[in-house]
Write an enzyme that holds these catalytic residues in place. Structure first.
Site, PDB file in Angstrom:
ATOM      1  CE  LYS A  83      -3.894   2.185   2.821  1.00 55.38           C
ATOM      2  NZ  LYS A  83      -4.569   1.969   4.218  1.00 55.38           N
ATOM      3  CB  SER A 157      -7.729   3.935   3.425  1.00 58.57           C
ATOM      4  OG  SER A 157      -6.621   3.013   4.333  1.00 58.57           O
ATOM      5  CB  SER A 181      -7.964   1.236   6.406  1.00 60.72           C
ATOM      6  OG  SER A 181      -8.542   2.375   6.341  1.00 60.72           O
TER       7      SER A 181
END
Length: 468
Positions: A83, A157, A181
């Site tokens: 990420k 996220s 997330s």
């Protein structure tokens, strides 16, 4: 099953075993996933950056090491996605937006440990700017889409990571969880995602991720893959603000350990007073509760202790965003929604210390549930994956009004710091994944993983895949 599909949806543990057994090389596996990313990313928009040349070179180095007879790491030769809030040497850490262009001079601690274990870093995945929203959409990078239905969001996220893993673009990927997330994208995309105990995984080179709220971890298709990766990345450094007591044994051991007959509370009421879960989500929750009872656990229905969590959570989120916004080299490029959050953070900065104290007090109250129960079972989200485009034309206030209820079952456990996992619990009438959340007491990841492995054995979910 074709050989291509076999590789695309193989587990991390299987890929590592195949590479170690010389059934396939790391270069062959890496080439396969690079090709799959290139084929699917135009439709899904999961990756910000594909590290094709770097991954090929790293895979070749792994193969050369293996040929030399050297001891292999547990992730030897397996591609992993990262990420884009984690530093990967030689690439910018963009936090999902356009405001940060500085090239990272070294790997973050998590990436360093993955490489040390033999992983091949294949690319960086998309996220909403600074991970603020539970939808992976930005002005700079567009909308990331859910492989189960490209009109739907993979949540956020860690939505880019979730979409990539669910679509078989990569066997596993690293995400982060400051309010749900890891768990919300896992729920939306039919994956397993454990938010570990606060202080379990290093945030270095930073002291923390979103103050006391955030932590880093993998999104995977199987429980075993998550355990394997956590055994590699767990542990902190002197620069970390929080430090969890190390496990007594590898997390993988928990998967074959009988947890005994546990006391499990099923709490379907929204702990933050938000919207109720929909009928399909509640039916999946009850089906999971019945499965746990059939496995010998003592299952009861009830509610969680009440505590005030909204303001302490909001102030810490704002403070965490402010911390990250200070790192960018082009603040003028921040999204309008983010600039508004930074203004909120600046105004509420005097209450930052209060927010952490209030969060700790709320955690003490909520954690009294574990005086009577070993685990808590709740929905992960109130509905299956929502439509993509949730942030299109939406400002800070409207986005916040959408985001708060979306994370209402998950964010409370970031405030408390407890480990909590999202795991698949079936599919909706539309064929979308459904999910439940299992929460444990502080440091209780092994218990969560043991029970998750029990559920996975009797209700295997990895065989269900999106059709692209």
């Amino acid at each position: 099953m074709s050989n291509s599909e076999r590789l695309s949806f193989a587990s991390v543990t299987d890929l590592a075993a195949w590479i170690a057994g010389a059934e396939v090389t790391s270069r062959e596996v890496t080439e396969h996933f690079i090709a799959r990313i290139e084929a699917l990313n135009p439709r899904l928009n999961a990756f910000k950056r594909i590290l094709s040349a770097e991954a090929r070179a790293e895979a070749d180095a792994r193969d050369a090491l293996q040929a030399s007879g050297a001891q292999l790491g547990p992730l030897h030769g397996v591609p992993i996605a990262i990420k884009d809030e984690n530093d990967v040497e030689g690439t910018p850490t963009t936090y999902g937006g356009a405001a940060s262009t500085v090239i990272a001079s070294r790997d973050s601690e998590v990436v360093r440990r993955l490489r040390q274990a033999g992983a091949v870093i294949i690319g960086k995945t998309l996220m909403p700017e600074f991970g603020i929203w539970p939808y992976t959409e930005t002005e700079a990078n567009g909308i990331t889409r859910n492989p189960w239905d490209v009109t739907r969001s993979p949540a956020g996220s860690s939505g880019g990571t979730a979409a990539a893993v669910a679509a078989g673009m990569v066997p596993a990927g690293i995400g982060g969880d400051g309010g749900g997330s890891i768990r919300l994208p896992s729920a939306a995309c039919g994956l397993f995602g454990l938010k570990p105990q606060r202080g379990r995984v290093s945030a270095a080179p930073n002291a923390a991720l979103w103050r006391s709220l955030g932590t880093i971890g993998p999104l995977t298709r199987t429980v075993a893959d998550a355990a394997l990766i956590y055994d590699v990345i767990a542990g902190t450094t002197p620069t970390d603000a929080y430090h969890a007591t190390p496990w007594d044994a590898p997390l993988l051991d928990a998967l074959t350990t009988n947890p005994g007959s546990l006391r499990i509370l099923v709490a379907s009421d929204n702990p933050n007073g938000g919207p109720a879960a929909d009928a399909e989500t509640l039916a999946a929750l009850e089906a999971t509760a019945q499965t746990l009872a059939a496995l010998g656990h003592i299952v009861s229905h009830g509610t969680l202790p009440k505590a005030s969590t909204a303001l302490p959570f909001l102030f810490q989120v704002a403070g965490g965003v402010l911390d990250e916004a200070k790192r960018v080299d082009h603040p003028e490029r921040l999204e309008g929604r983010t600039k508004a959050m930074v203004r909120v953070a600046t105004i509420t900065k005097p209450w930052a210390a209060w927010a952490e104290r209030a969060g700790a007090a709320a955690s003490t109250t909520i954690n009294t549930v574990f005086e009577e129960y070993d685990l808590v079972l709740t929905p992960t989200a109130t509905t299956p994956a929502v439509r993509a485009g949730q942030l299109s034309g939406v400002g800070f206030v409207r986005a916040s009004l959408k985001a708060t209820p979306a994370a209402s079952f998950t964010s409370i456990w970031n405030l408390c710091g407890n480990p909590a996992a999202a795991l698949p619990s079936g599919r909706s009438a539309d064929g979308l994944p459904l999910s439940v959340q299992i929460i444990g007491r502080a440091g209780g990841e092994a218990t969560i993983m043991a029970v998750s492995a029990q559920l996975e054995r009797v209700r295997p979910w990895a065989e269900f895949r999106p059709t692209l």
